[in-house]
Scaffold this motif. Structure first.
Motif, short mmCIF file in Angstrom:
data_model
loop_
_atom_site.label_atom_id
_atom_site.label_comp_id
_atom_site.label_asym_id
_atom_site.label_seq_id
_atom_site.Cartn_x
_atom_site.Cartn_y
_atom_site.Cartn_z
N PRO A 1 0.82 -1.21 0.00
CA PRO A 1 0.00 0.00 0.00
C PRO A 1 0.86 1.26 0.00
CG PRO A 1 -0.71 -1.55 1.69
CD PRO A 1 0.60 -2.04 1.19
N LEU B 1 4.66 -1.66 3.38
CA LEU B 1 4.06 -0.34 3.41
C LEU B 1 5.00 0.63 2.71
CD1 LEU B 1 2.91 -0.10 7.16
CD2 LEU B 1 1.45 -0.62 5.20
N GLN C 1 -3.96 -2.32 7.60
CA GLN C 1 -3.31 -2.88 6.42
C GLN C 1 -2.56 -4.17 6.76
OE1 GLN C 1 -3.60 -1.33 3.16
NE2 GLN C 1 -5.21 -0.42 4.41
N VAL D 1 0.41 4.34 1.42
CA VAL D 1 -0.53 4.81 2.45
C VAL D 1 -0.69 6.32 2.43
CG1 VAL D 1 -0.21 2.81 3.95
CG2 VAL D 1 1.33 4.78 4.18
N VAL E 1 -1.22 -7.38 3.97
CA VAL E 1 -0.39 -6.75 2.95
C VAL E 1 1.07 -7.17 3.15
CG1 VAL E 1 -1.98 -4.81 2.77
CG2 VAL E 1 0.04 -4.62 4.26
N PRO F 1 -8.32 -3.26 2.09
CA PRO F 1 -7.10 -4.08 2.06
C PRO F 1 -7.36 -5.55 1.80
CG PRO F 1 -7.61 -3.42 4.31
CD PRO F 1 -8.52 -2.64 3.41
N VAL G 1 -5.98 1.15 0.81
CA VAL G 1 -6.05 1.77 2.13
C VAL G 1 -7.46 1.71 2.71
CG1 VAL G 1 -4.06 3.28 1.74
CG2 VAL G 1 -6.36 4.11 1.16
#
Length: 300
Positions: A9, A41, A33, A11, A38, A213, A210
């Motif tokens: 992601p 990040l 997340q 973010v 995920v 997810p 976001v």
């Protein structure tokens, strides 16, 4: 070296009513997340309003993500400064703060020539001393890093991944043809994500993740498992939302979706303003329609 694959992601950066970093809300959103599965990040990118953040704020956002991740997934800092000098300083600070690596943009808003772009990337990589994801987004930044240039950059071991956002699905095959498996290849266009995975991309630097997810991770995992019909069904449901990522107002769009779906806020840093009026109503209707038909996810 990095093994960046899967869903990473990009973010958003959260702000308080008085325009300071909202650390508790970022901690909550980042945790959602990671709980959804995920694979990393990426902080302080375009969706993270990088151009409005001071260097010390970027490091604070990075440290926040590192605390939440707690070693479970890698955290990358985006380097998108106006000069190579400033980019190198940020990379050095990010490395000292504990970043796993960097997603690096050309110096913006200047539109560099190919030889200038290559010098910039090599300097930033060496300053940070950590793995680098080269971010190619010519529609947004006016600088193209074509497959031929990537092949020329392959001699630098710190260049380990590509975020390909040219909006040309053919680039996936072209990069593979010229560079083989030298780089991890990730798509950066939400509404070309499944097509890119089908063409051999290793991962997805995602935006609407976001707010959704679990759906984003499901599409990736199902596609990689060869369960394309199931992935396509979720992707078709997701598509009206994914289109909101491909917009000059992607920050406002996606922050509004976050506010509606996960109870966050859609505050932006000026000059950006949260969506109002008919455009806010239009996006709210898209989200309501998606929520009314939100699919049950298969196990994977």
């Amino acid at each position: 070296m990095s093994h960046w694959t899967g869903v990473l992601p990009a973010v958003t950066t959260k702000f308080t009513n008085d325009d300071r970093l909202d650390i508790p809300e970022m901690e909550r959103c980042f945790a959602l997340q990671i709980e959804a599965g995920v694979h990393g990040l990426i902080v302080c990118g375009s969706l993270g309003e990088a151009s409005t953040l001071e260097p010390d704020e970027k490091i604070e956002v990075l440290r926040t993500a590192l605390r939440v991740a707690d070693g479970k997934v890698p955290v990358l800092l985006t380097v998108s400064q106006g000069s190579t000098r400033a980019s190198c300083k940020l990379a050095e600070a990010g490395a000292e703060a504990g970043a796993a690596g960097f997603m690096v943009l050309p110096g913006i808003p200047y539109k560099s020539e190919p030889h200038e772009t290559a010098v910039h990337y090599r300097a930033v990589a060496r300053a940070g001393g950590l793995p680098v994801m080269i971010y190619n987004n010519p529609p947004a930044y006016g600088v193209d890093i074509p497959p031929t240039m990537l092949a020329e950059l392959a001699d630098e071991p710190l260049f380990t991944a590509i975020k390909e956002s040219s909006d040309d699905i053919r680039r996936i095959s072209e990069i593979r043809s010229l560079c083989g498996d030298r780089f991890k290849l990730l798509t950066g266009v939400d509404n070309l994500a499944l097509e890119s995975l089908a063409m051999g991309a290793d991962g997805w630097v995602a935006g609407l993740v976001v707010a959704y997810p679990r759906e984003t991770v499901a599409i990736y995992e199902l596609a990689k498992a060869g369960r394309m019909n199931e992935a396509i069904a979720i992707y078709r449901w997701f598509r009206p939302l994914l289109d909101l990522d491909v917009s000059a107002r992607l920050v406002q769009n996606i922050k509004l979706v976050e506010a509606l779906v996960i109870g966050s806020n859609d505050r932006c840093r000026a000059p950006r303003q949260a969506l109002q009026g008919s455009e806010r109503a239009r996006l709210t209707a898209i989200v309501k329609a998606a929520e009314a038909t939100r699919p049950t996810l298969p196990s994977f």
